[in-house]
Design a protein around this motif. Structure first.
Motif: not given
Length: 770
Positions: A39-46, A63-71
Motif C-alpha cells: 500500500f506504500l508503492r502507489h504513494f512513493y510512485l506518485y 496525476a494532478r492529485n493522488f486520488t486521480q493517480f490511484l485510478l
C-alpha cells in the motif's frame, strides 16, 4: 498446493511447500532494507511522478492529485514489475527503439523509476530484488537435500537466475509438462532441445540432467478416458447460460456423479456474481471467496470519501442483509483516529456483518504501520489508500457446498473429471493484459519481454491441460450482438474433437420451471424404538435429535478415516500398564508407557505419540501426588449396565480410585481446552460423569461407598476437572430420561437450534447446514 497434498500426502507429514513468490521472500534478503508494503508503492510512485511533473505532462494529466493517480497507477507498476521480473533495464529499451517510437515515453519512465528508487533508498525500503544487491540466505536451506519445483506457468528470468545460484549448493528439479504452447519457451529458458511430454529436469552446478519425455507424471492423476466428451454450447444471453450450467449439473448428479468431481471454471471471475444470485441451495463453493469491495461498507465509504458535493449522501446504499454500515451514519471524519473509532464502534446485526467488520479492523491494524509515511496526504487520501488495500481482501466461502467454482489460474496443477467452462467469449478468452499496451512485439522479442503471443500461448496451455485431464467438458459461450465466442475455439489441438451445438431454449426457462425453489426443511416425526443409551448417544440426542435419528435409528456411520486415534491408543496403553503394575512406581510406569507409545504404523502416529509422551510426563507427576494423598487406582475399564426409567444405560468407566470409604470415578480426556458444563443444567447435554456415579451407586464395583466423586482427567494439563454439583446433575439426568420416556411414542427429530453445532457434523449435507 492443497490438491498436491491430498494426492500425495494424505496419511503422512506434509513437505515444506511454498509458492515461488513465497520461496523468494523466504530465501532472499537485502541488507539494511525492508521490503516496501504494497500500500506504500502507489504513494512513493506518485511522489516520483510529481518530482518529474514537467516530464510526465507528456504522458497526459493523469496525476494532478493522488486520488486521480490511484485510478491510473496500475500501468506504471505492472510495467515496472515486468521489467524487473525479466531482468531488463530500461536503458536497453532505449537502445533498441531505433525508430524512436517510444523515445519520449521511455525517457519519462526512466526518470520516474530512477526517482522512485531514490525515494525507496532514502526510506530504507526496497521494491524488487533485481534492482538491489540481494543476498541468498543459504543457511535456511541447510536442512534440505534438494528442491522440487512444480511448473505450470512460465518461469521468469529473475526466478531462473535465483534458482541457478541456489543450484550451486543443492540440486533443483523442475517438473513440467510440455505441449505445443510452452515448448519453445522452455527450450529457450533451459537451452535444451525438448520434445512434448512430461519432464523432470534437474539443475546442479550449472549442469542439466533430463528425464522424459515418456516419463509418467506422478502428480497428474490423469485418467486415460477412452471417449472424453467435449461439447461447446452457444447461448443467446447470460441467464440462459446460467440455466445451462445448473441443468448440466443436474444431469451429472442424476447419473450418480459425486459433487466433488464437478468443477465450474471461470475465465472471468466476475461471472461468479450470477452463480451466487441463483445458487439458493448453496451447492457451490467459491474459491475466490467474497471480496470486501462488494460489501456495502466498502462501497459507502468509497463513495463518501470520493464525492465532494453534498449529494454524496444521496448516492450511498442502504444496508443489505449481512452488511454492516447504514450510509446515514457515516460522519465527517476529522482525523484518521476518528475514522478508526468509527469502524471499531460499528454495530453489527448478523454473523456475516461481524465477520466483515473484523476483517476491516484486521486490515486496518496492518495498515496503521504505513500512516507515518503517508503524513503528506490529506485525510481523504489516507482513507482512500486504506480502501485500496481493502479491495485486495476476500472472505473465505466457509459455508459453501461441494461443487467447486474456481478461476482459470487456480486450475494449475489440478484436475476434475467433469468440467463446465462458461463465458468462453472474446474479451474473456484470452484475457487482456495492460502490459501489452506498451512496446511493440519486435522490441519485446529482442529484449526478452513476454509478447502477447507468449501470454496467449500460456492461457492455451492452461485450458489444454485442464480439458485433457477431464472426462467430460462443457464449454459455454454467448453469441449475440454484443458478445462473440472466443477465437481460441479455432485451436484444433484443443477443440478439434469438440461438438458445437446451439443451446436449447429450455435453458432460458430453467429458473421458471420450479427447479430453483428455496430449500424446504423436512420434518421427521417417528417413534423412538431405542431402549438403551450410552453417555455418547444420550448427549447426541440432547444436542441434535436429527443427528441421533441418522446415527442410532437409521444406523448411518461416518466412513473410517484410516488414521489412528491417539486418544484411544493412550487409553489402551494406560490400562495395560496400570493393570500389570505390581507396585505403583510412577517413574518406571512412565517409561513403560513411552516404550509402548513408540510402536507406530506411520510417521504421523509416531509424531502424535511422541507429543503425547511429553504431556504424560506431567500426568505421572500428578499421579505421585495423588498416591501420597491416599488415592489408590483399583479398577480399570469397568463396564456397567443398569436400568432407569425403562431405559438400559450402558458404558465403560476408564478408572476408579479409592481412598478409605470414598471413590473417585475418572474419565481420561486427551483434548485441549477441556471444559466441564456449568450449573445451568437445564441446557446440559453431557451426563457422562453422573451416569458413572449412578453406576457406582447401583453396586457395579461391589459395596456402595459412602462418598462418590467423579471427574475428567485432563491428560494435557495433568489435572482433574471434577463435576461441580454431582447430585444436582444426577437429578437433572433422571428428569430428562423420564421426559424422554414419556414422549418416546412420537418424537420430532428436529435439527439443532444452533448452526455452530453442525460445523463438524458427519451429516451436515443431509441437513443442508453447510
Amino acid at each position: 498446493m492443497k490438491h498436491f497434498f491430498a494426492q500425495n500426502f494424505a496419511e503422512d507429514f506434509l513437505p515444506t511447500s511454498k509458492s515461488i513468490a513465497e520461496f523468494l521472500d523466504f530465501i532472499l534478503r537485502v541488507d539494511k532494507k525492508r521490503k516496501i508494503p504494497p500500500f506504500l508503492r502507489h504513494f512513493y510512485l506518485y511522489k516520483a511522478i510529481r518530482a518529474n511533473a514537467q516530464e510526465t505532462e507528456k504522458l497526459g494529466s493523469f496525476a494532478r492529485n493522488f486520488t486521480q493517480f490511484l485510478l491510473n497507477s496500475n500501468f506504471f507498476l505492472k510495467f515496472y514489475d515486468e521489467l524487473c521480473a525479466e531482468c531488463v533495464l530500461i536503458e536497453s529499451l532505449e537502445k533498441l527503439d531505433i525508430y524512436a517510437f517510444y523515445d519520449d515515453h521511455l525517457k519519462v519512465l526512466k526518470a520516474i523509476f530512477k526517482t522512485y528508487q531514490e525515494i525507496l533508498t532514502n526510506a530504507h525500503f526496497f521494491d524488487k530484488y533485481f534492482l538491489e544487491d540481494y543476498q541468498i540466505t543459504f543457511e535456511l536451506l541447510d536442512r534440505f537435500d534438494a528442491i522440487m519445483v512444480h511448473l505450470e506457468g512460465f518461469l521468469n528470468r529473475f526466478e531462473m537466475q535465483v534458482f541457478t545460484k541456489i543450484a550451486q549448493k543443492l540440486p533443483i528439479t523442475f517438473r513440467l509438462t510440455l505441449d505445443s504452447f510452452n515448448q519453445a519457451y522452455y527450450q529457450n529458458l533451459f537451452g535444451l532441445e525438448l520434445d512434448l511430454g512430461f519432464y523432470e529436469i534437474t539443475l546442479f552446478r550449472e549442469k542439466f540432467s533430463v528425464k522424459g519425455s515418456n516419463l509418467e507424471n506422478p502428480d497428474a492423476q490423469q485418467k486415460a478416458w477412452q471417449n472424453p466428451t467435449l461439447e461447446v454450447l452457444e447461448f443467446n444471453d447470460k441467464i440462459a447460460e446460467v440455466g445451462g450450467i445448473f441443468a448440466q449439473i443436474d444431469v451429472w448428479l442424476e447419473q450418480g456423479i459425486k459433487p466433488e468431481q464437478i468443477c465450474v471454471v471461470l475465465p472471468n471471475e466476475d461471472f461468479a456474481q450470477y452463480l451466487k444470485l441463483f445458487d439458493k441451495a448453496r451447492n457451490f463453493n467459491f474459491a475466490m471467496g467474497n471480496s470486501l469491495k462488494d460489501s456495502a461498507l466498502y462501497r459507502n465509504l468509497k463513495s463518501f470519501v470520493q464525492e465532494k458535493s453534498e449529494s454524496a449522501q444521496e448516492n450511498l446504499e442502504s444496508p443489505q442483509e449481512g452488511d454492516v454500515c447504514d450510509s446515514s451514519l457515516i460522519p465527517n471524519f476529522q482525523s484518521f483516529e476518528a475514522f478508526k473509532e468509527f469502524l471499531q464502534n460499528l454495530e453489527t446485526h448478523s454473523k456475516a456483518s461481524q465477520t466483515i467488520k473484523e476483517k476491516f479492523l484486521e486490515t486496518l491494524g496492518q495498515f496503521e504501520f504505513a500512516l507515518e509515511y503517508l503524513k503528506p496526504l490529506s485525510l481523504k487520501e489516507q482513507i482512500l489508500v486504506f480502501l485500496n488495500l481493502i479491495e485486495e481482501v476476500s472472505l473465505d466461502d466457509v459455508g459453501g457446498g461441494r461443487i467447486s467454482v474456481i478461476g482459470i489460474l487456480e486450475t494449475r496443477g489440478i484436475c476434475f473429471d467433469y468440467l463446465i467452462i462458461p463465458e468462453f467469449n472474446a474479451g474473456n478468452v484470452p484475457s487482456f493484459s495492460e502490459k501489452d499496451l506498451f512496446l511493440n512485439t519486435a522490441i519485446r522479442q529482442r529484449v526478452g519481454l513476454p509478447t502477447r503471443e507468449n501470454r496467449e500461448n500460456l492461457q492455451k496451455h492452461y485450458y489444454a491441460q485442464l480439458i485433457q485431464k477431464s472426462r467430460q467438458t462443457w464449454i459455454m459461450c454467448l453469441d449475440n450482438d454484443e458478445s462473440k465466442p472466443s477465437r481460441f475455439l479455432l485451436e484444433d489441438s484443443i477443440f478439434g474433437h469438440a461438438r458445437f451445438l446451439k443451446a436449447s431454449l429450455k435453458y432460458s426457462e430453467y429458473f421458471l420451471s420450479g427447479k430453483a425453489l428455496n430449500y424446504q426443511e423436512r420434518e421427521i416425526i417417528a417413534p423412538m424404538n431405542v431402549e438403551s443409551f450410552s453417555a455418547t448417544s444420550l448427549q447426541c440426542f440432547l444436542t441434535c435429535k436429527r443427528k441421533y435419528y441418522y446415527r442410532y435409528i437409521l444406523g448411518f456411520k461416518e466412513p473410517p478415516s484410516g488414521a489412528v486415534n491417539i486418544g484411544s491408543k493412550i487409553h489402551e496403553i494406560l490400562k495395560m500398564v496400570y493393570c500389570s503394575a505390581k507396585t505403583y512406581d510412577m517413574d518406571s510406569m512412565y517409561q513403560e508407557v513411552c516404550e509402548k507409545l513408540k510402536k507406530s504404523d506411520s510417521a504421523r502416529e509416531f509424531f502424535d505419540s511422541a507429543l503425547a509422551a511429553k504431556y504424560l510426563k506431567r500426568f505421572f507427576e500428578t499421579e505421585k501426588s495423588r498416591l501420597e494423598s491416599g488415592w489408590i487406582p483399583f479398577c480399570f475399564e469397568q463396564d456397567f449396565c443398569f436400568d432407569l426409567f425403562g431405559f438400559t444405560l450402558r458404558g465403560r468407566m476408564d478408572r476408579i480410585d479409592k481412598r478409605g470409604d470414598e471413590v473417585c470415578v475418572l474419565d481420561y480426556k486427551y483434548k485441549r481446552n477441556l471444559k466441564v458444563e456449568s450449573k445451568n443444567y437445564e441446557k446440559a447435554t453431557d451426563f457422562q460423569l453422573p451416569l458413572y456415579a449412578l453406576a457406582v451407586q447401583k453396586g457395579v464395583i461391589g459395596s456402595v461407598p459412602e462418598k462418590i466423586q467423579a471427574g475428567f482427567y485432563d491428560l494435557y494439563e495433568a489435572k482433574i476437572e471434577q463435576e461441580k454439583d454431582l447430585n444436582a446433575k444426577i437429578e437433572d439426568l433422571q428428569e430428562k430420561l423420564e421426559k424422554i420416556r414419556a414422549n418416546c411414542k412420537e418424537v420430532n427429530f428436529e435439527l439443532a437450534p444452533k448452526y455452530e453445532t453442525c460445523k463438524y457434523c458427519d451429516f451436515i449435507y443431509l441437513c443442508n447446514r453447510y
